[in-house]
Structures are given as structure tokens and as C-alpha cells.
Motif scaffolding. Structure first.
Motif, short mmCIF file in Angstrom:
data_model
loop_
_atom_site.label_atom_id
_atom_site.label_comp_id
_atom_site.label_asym_id
_atom_site.label_seq_id
_atom_site.Cartn_x
_atom_site.Cartn_y
_atom_site.Cartn_z
N TYR A 28 0.83 -1.21 0.00
CA TYR A 28 0.00 0.00 0.00
C TYR A 28 0.87 1.26 0.00
O TYR A 28 0.62 2.21 -0.76
CB TYR A 28 -0.92 -0.02 1.22
N GLN A 29 1.91 1.26 0.82
CA GLN A 29 2.79 2.43 0.90
C GLN A 29 3.57 2.63 -0.40
O GLN A 29 3.88 3.77 -0.77
CB GLN A 29 3.75 2.27 2.07
N GLU A 30 3.87 1.52 -1.08
CA GLU A 30 4.60 1.61 -2.35
C GLU A 30 3.66 1.83 -3.53
O GLU A 30 4.09 1.86 -4.68
CB GLU A 30 5.40 0.32 -2.58
N ARG A 31 2.37 1.95 -3.25
CA ARG A 31 1.34 2.21 -4.27
C ARG A 31 1.21 1.06 -5.28
O ARG A 31 0.79 1.28 -6.42
CB ARG A 31 1.60 3.53 -4.99
N VAL A 32 1.58 -0.12 -4.83
CA VAL A 32 1.32 -1.31 -5.65
C VAL A 32 -0.17 -1.63 -5.58
O VAL A 32 -0.76 -2.10 -6.55
CB VAL A 32 2.16 -2.51 -5.15
N ARG A 33 -0.76 -1.36 -4.40
CA ARG A 33 -2.19 -1.52 -4.20
C ARG A 33 -2.76 -0.20 -3.70
O ARG A 33 -2.04 0.62 -3.14
CB ARG A 33 -2.47 -2.59 -3.13
N ASP A 34 -4.06 -0.04 -3.88
CA ASP A 34 -4.71 1.16 -3.36
C ASP A 34 -5.51 0.86 -2.10
O ASP A 34 -6.31 1.68 -1.65
CB ASP A 34 -5.61 1.82 -4.41
N ASP A 35 -5.28 -0.33 -1.52
CA ASP A 35 -5.95 -0.68 -0.27
C ASP A 35 -5.07 -1.67 0.49
O ASP A 35 -4.09 -2.19 -0.03
CB ASP A 35 -7.32 -1.31 -0.53
N ASP A 36 -5.42 -1.88 1.76
CA ASP A 36 -4.74 -2.88 2.59
C ASP A 36 -5.79 -3.89 3.03
O ASP A 36 -6.62 -3.60 3.89
CB ASP A 36 -4.10 -2.21 3.81
#
Length: 253
Positions: free
Chosen positions: A97-105
Motif C-alpha cells: 500500500y505504501q509503495e502504491r502497488v495496491r490502493d488498499d490494505d
């Protein structure tokens, strides 16, 4: 007539994000080799689970994670071990999430597996030594912060709530005393040992690194700040760090 062979199900390739996560754990948290191996085993096991459902591990949903935890429980895995597996997944998906690989956790709303209550246990002198040695083996700002906190706890016997809430102003000018505000808003002077002052000196050299990026409105002037909403390291997060360190040190408590 020849029998047609059944085609093996397609599976997603191994995720490069696992390696990226482990690289981050080395660079930013100074994780030791056995800790990294534990994280890798946990993530590869979960990756195999999601691959069986034709889903890359980095794209796993909350449903996949719940299904994985259910499978662990049905296999008879101890709640404490399942909780550790979930802790690994939390860190992995927080990283994505922090690396913006995903937009959610997908782990954000999950509760840890319930564990039976244990009687409080004190660490032996040898276990404390192993815990400190394991902490000192860590590098980077987070390693220095953890060492400083442990050395202060060991030297002073402060409550964890007192430790995490210390303001920067609690440290005396010479760095050898702490002014601690305890129950009833009473202040007391607490002397620091030489290992604690040395650990604090090393940590304070990187202390400012925890301030940039702090969320707007968060508390300031903390001895142990973080980028969390509260502005300082919480008791829950410190407990999580201790559990990870104990696992790394081979202490089963």
C-alpha cells in the motif's frame, strides 16, 4: 487410442514484490537473516495458497486471507503461530500500500486469531541478554530506536505506556536522566545506565528522520515519534515489535 493428458492448472509466477518487501526489511529495519527466512516462508506459503486460486499474492483479497487463516486453523495450527503469519501478511500488504502497488490494505479490518490467555511470565537474565543482542544486531533508524527503547526499559523499569509517551523534553541536558510523569501526574527523576545513554545518543542522531512525513495534526516533540496518527509509537506497535524480536531471538513466550 491415446489418452489425453490433463493440462496442469495455470498458476501466477512468483511475485517479485516478496523480494522487494524483504529488501526493504533489510535496508530500513535491519532485519536479521533468520527473521527474513521466517517472513519468506510465511509469504511463500500464502503465495502457494493464492496461486491455487489463480490469484497473484499481491492481488489477494480479504476473502483470500480469511480463507487462508481458516485453512491454518483447520490444519491444527496454534493460534499464536497463525497470529504471527497474519502479522507477516499485515506488514507485507502495508508495504504494498505504501509503495502504491495496491490502493488498499486487505488486512486492515482483520482481527488476529484469538489466543488463550497466558499467565504473565518474566524473562530470565539470559533471555533478556539474547533479546538485547538480537536488537543490537539490527541496523538502520528503526533498529536504533528499538535498541534505545529496550535499553531504557531494562535500565529503568518504566511502564511501556510511560516509555512510548515520553516527550523529547523528558531527557536531561546531559542525556543521563529522564523526567518521567507517572500516575497522579507526579514527576520523578530516573537515571539512565551507560548502555542506555549510548543507545540514546546513537538513536538521537537519526531521531529527526521520524518526523518528516508525519500526518498533519499529529503530536510533536516526542522522544519516540512515528508517522502514525498519534504521532508517537503506540503500545500496540511496540508490543508487536517485541514479539517479532522475541521470535527472531528464539524466545517462546
Amino acid at each position: 487410442m491415446s489418452r489425453r493428458r490433463s493440462k496442469a492448472p495455470d498458476r501466477p509466477p512468483p511475485s517479485p514484490h516478496i523480494d522487494a518487501f524483504l529488501d526493504m526489511m533489510i535496508a530500513e529495519r535491519g532485519a536479521a537473516a533468520n527473521t527474513l527466512e521466517s517472513y519468506r516462508r510465511d509469504l511463500e506459503d500464502f503465495s502457494a495458497f493464492t496461486a491455487g486460486r489463480k490469484r497473484a499474492v499481491e492481488n489477494a483479497s480479504q476473502t483470500h486471507i480469511r480463507g487462508y487463516l481458516k485453512r491454518l486453523s483447520e490444519a491444527g495450527m496454534a493460534p499464536g503461530t497463525s497470529a504471527r503469519r497474519l502479522s507477516t501478511l499485515r506488514q507485507f500488504f502495508r508495504f504494498l500500500y505504501q509503495e502504491r502497488v495496491r490502493d488498499d490494505d486487505p488486512t486492515a479490518a482483520l482481527d488476529s486469531p484469538r489466543q488463550g490467555r497466558r499467565l504473565p511470565k518474566c524473562l530470565s537474565e539470559e533471555e533478556v541478554k539474547r533479546l538485547l543482542e538480537t536488537a543490537h544486531a539490527r541496523t538502520g533508524p528503526e533498529g536504533l530506536r528499538l535498541v534505545a527503547m529496550l535499553e531504557i526499559l531494562y535500565a529503568t523499569g518504566l511502564r511501556v505506556s510511560e516509555l512510548v509517551g515520553l516527550p523529547l523534553s523528558a531527557l536531561s541536558r546531559d542525556g543521563r536522566m529522564l523526567v518521567v510523569r507517572g500516575k497522579g501526574d507526579k514527576e520523578r527523576l530516573v537515571p539512565l545506565s551507560e548502555p542506555a545513554t549510548d543507545a540514546l545518543d546513537a538513536y538521537l542522531a537519526v531521531h529527526e528522520g521520524y518526523v518528516p512525513g508525519r500526518r498533519q495534526g499529529a503530536a510533536t516533540g516526542q522522544l519516540f515519534p512515528s508517522r502514525a496518527k498519534q504521532g508517537f509509537l503506540t503500545r500496540a506497535r511496540f508490543a508487536q515489535l517485541l514479539n517479532e524480536l522475541a521470535l527472531e531471538a528464539g524466545i517462546d513466550r
